[in-house]
Write an enzyme that holds these catalytic residues in place. Structure first.
Site, mmCIF file in Angstrom:
data_model
loop_
_atom_site.group_PDB
_atom_site.id
_atom_site.type_symbol
_atom_site.label_atom_id
_atom_site.label_comp_id
_atom_site.label_asym_id
_atom_site.label_seq_id
_atom_site.Cartn_x
_atom_site.Cartn_y
_atom_site.Cartn_z
ATOM 1 N N VAL A 50 90.288 3.844 2.307
ATOM 2 C CA VAL A 50 88.974 4.444 2.030
ATOM 3 C C VAL A 50 87.906 3.421 1.666
ATOM 4 C CG1 VAL A 50 89.885 6.711 1.324
ATOM 5 C CG2 VAL A 50 89.494 4.941 -0.414
ATOM 6 N N ASN A 76 90.204 11.526 -4.147
ATOM 7 C CA ASN A 76 91.212 11.259 -5.177
ATOM 8 C C ASN A 76 91.713 9.810 -5.187
ATOM 9 O OD1 ASN A 76 93.734 12.011 -6.928
ATOM 10 N ND2 ASN A 76 94.561 11.111 -5.048
ATOM 11 N N TYR A 141 87.970 -0.553 -14.400
ATOM 12 C CA TYR A 141 88.330 0.834 -14.054
ATOM 13 C C TYR A 141 87.323 1.808 -14.669
ATOM 14 C CZ TYR A 141 91.273 5.045 -13.691
ATOM 15 O OH TYR A 141 91.757 6.300 -13.413
HETATM 16 P P1 NAD Z 1 98.798 7.010 -7.848
HETATM 17 O O1 NAD Z 1 98.790 5.523 -7.929
HETATM 18 O O2 NAD Z 1 100.072 7.732 -8.115
HETATM 19 O O3 NAD Z 1 98.276 7.491 -6.405
HETATM 20 C C1 NAD Z 1 97.122 6.941 -5.839
HETATM 21 C C2 NAD Z 1 97.019 7.346 -4.378
HETATM 22 O O4 NAD Z 1 95.854 6.712 -3.830
HETATM 23 C C3 NAD Z 1 98.198 6.904 -3.533
HETATM 24 O O5 NAD Z 1 98.486 7.917 -2.592
HETATM 25 C C4 NAD Z 1 97.673 5.669 -2.819
HETATM 26 O O6 NAD Z 1 98.329 5.418 -1.574
HETATM 27 C C5 NAD Z 1 96.222 6.046 -2.616
HETATM 28 N N1 NAD Z 1 95.353 4.902 -2.364
HETATM 29 C C6 NAD Z 1 95.217 3.776 -3.117
HETATM 30 N N2 NAD Z 1 94.338 2.945 -2.539
HETATM 31 C C7 NAD Z 1 93.906 3.551 -1.406
HETATM 32 C C8 NAD Z 1 92.986 3.194 -0.393
HETATM 33 N N3 NAD Z 1 92.346 2.025 -0.413
HETATM 34 N N4 NAD Z 1 92.785 4.056 0.622
HETATM 35 C C9 NAD Z 1 93.432 5.248 0.681
HETATM 36 N N5 NAD Z 1 94.318 5.649 -0.264
HETATM 37 C C10 NAD Z 1 94.549 4.800 -1.273
HETATM 38 O O7 NAD Z 1 97.635 7.481 -8.805
HETATM 39 P P2 NAD Z 1 97.301 8.896 -9.519
HETATM 40 O O8 NAD Z 1 97.661 8.754 -10.937
HETATM 41 O O9 NAD Z 1 97.828 10.030 -8.734
HETATM 42 O O10 NAD Z 1 95.706 8.839 -9.451
HETATM 43 C C11 NAD Z 1 94.933 9.610 -8.539
HETATM 44 C C12 NAD Z 1 93.493 9.600 -9.015
HETATM 45 O O11 NAD Z 1 93.417 10.142 -10.328
HETATM 46 C C13 NAD Z 1 92.873 8.201 -9.089
HETATM 47 O O12 NAD Z 1 91.531 8.251 -8.684
HETATM 48 C C14 NAD Z 1 92.967 7.875 -10.561
HETATM 49 O O13 NAD Z 1 91.982 6.949 -10.961
HETATM 50 C C15 NAD Z 1 92.729 9.246 -11.183
HETATM 51 N N6 NAD Z 1 93.236 9.374 -12.555
HETATM 52 C C16 NAD Z 1 94.547 9.180 -12.846
HETATM 53 C C17 NAD Z 1 94.970 9.308 -14.172
HETATM 54 C C18 NAD Z 1 96.404 9.107 -14.582
HETATM 55 O O14 NAD Z 1 96.654 9.019 -15.792
HETATM 56 N N7 NAD Z 1 97.361 9.048 -13.672
HETATM 57 C C19 NAD Z 1 94.046 9.622 -15.163
HETATM 58 C C20 NAD Z 1 92.705 9.803 -14.829
HETATM 59 C C21 NAD Z 1 92.320 9.687 -13.504
#
Ligand code: NAD
Length: 231
Positions: A50, A76, A141
């Site tokens: 992305v 996401n 971040y």
């Molecule tokens: P995760 O690392 O388990 O999954 C992230 C996903 O994004 C994976 O499918 C990965 O392949 C994909 N991804 C990464 N870089 C990419 C790129 N350049 N192009 C396309 N896809 C890409 O993370 P998660 O915990 O499921 O997080 C998902 C979202 O939620 C993120 O934006 C994260 O910042 C946000 N978030 C997570 C938390 C948490 O505690 N886990 C808290 C707040 C916000």
């Protein structure tokens, strides 16, 4: 039947969101950079980074070709970089901005081009509570997620006249691989800081995203926290 595109859908929150929309009877395009094999054929699987605007244009033309329209975009995909600001490399800053902020902007721009023609649509950005209150050792971040919040509010105003709603869901600590670097001791200490006493589940975030997408045309420009009372 609604058509939905979810970025970063191979695992974690994105995977739960894709499953929730599929379970609600939607056609779901699942975008991820790696691990496309983790997704099965219920989804329109698209491999793309992305942070690359050319790849994002290809994603949206594939979605239009297959679905004919796009009702919901869930931005996401995201990565985290932890550590002191003084240790942050130039490359890591560019990489995290590329995915967490540029990626949201590129995808939203392509979605807006389709949705404005439709005079209907909904964009949901997955932000983070750190974008609102800031996290020590996660300065980059936090900055990208603060940017996502501002982008959400501005785009909501720009697209409201076209009947397109733009909101963000802002999770606290969710139990995914993004937090797998934490030791057992750190996990327990962090859970104690959360009033709900535990990490959130990806399915709890997905439930909220699904509700937000269910078509309240007057709800837009909001950053909705789901954090067990943390902030
Ligand atoms: P995760 O690392 O388990 O999954 C992230 C996903 O994004 C994976 O499918 C990965 O392949 C994909 N991804 C990464 N870089 C990419 C790129 N350049 N192009 C396309 N896809 C890409 O993370 P998660 O915990 O499921 O997080 C998902 C979202 O939620 C993120 O934006 C994260 O910042 C946000 N978030 C997570 C938390 C948490 O505690 N886990 C808290 C707040 C916000």
């Amino acid at each position: 039947m609604k058509t939905v595109l979810v970025t970063g859908a191979s695992r974690g929150i994105g995977r739960a969101v894709a499953e929730a929309f599929y379970g609600a009877g939607c056609k779901v395009a699942a975008v991820c950079k790696n691990n496309i094999d983790l997704l099965d054929d219920r989804f329109l699987k698209i491999r793309a980074d992305v942070s690359d605007p050319d790849e994002v244009r290809r994603v949206f033309s594939e979605v239009e070709k297959n679905f004919g329209r796009l009702d919901v975009l869930v931005n996401n995909a995201g990565i985290s970089v932890t550590g002191l600001l003084t240790d942050l490399s130039d490359e890591d800053w560019k990489r995290i901005c590329g995915v967490n902020l540029d990626g949201v902007l590129w995808c939203s721009r392509e979605a807006a081009r389709i949705m404005v023609r439709q005079k209907e649509g909904c964009i949901i950005n997955i932000s983070s509570m750190w974008g609102q209150c800031g996290a020590s050792c996660e300065v980059a971040y936090s900055a990208t997620k603060g940017g996502v919040d501002a982008l959400t509010k501005a785009l909501a105003k720009e697209l409201a006249p076209s009947n397109i709603q733009v909101n963000a869901v802002s999770p606290g600590v969710i139990d995914t691989e993004m937090n797998s670097f934490l030791s057992e001791e750190d996990r327990n200490a962090l859970a104690e800081e959360i009033p709900a006493g535990r990490f959130g589940k990806p399915s709890e975030v997905a439930d909220l995203v699904l509700k937000l997408a269910s078509g309240n045309g007057y709800l837009t420009g909001q950053i909705i926290r789901i954090d067990g009372g943390f902030v």
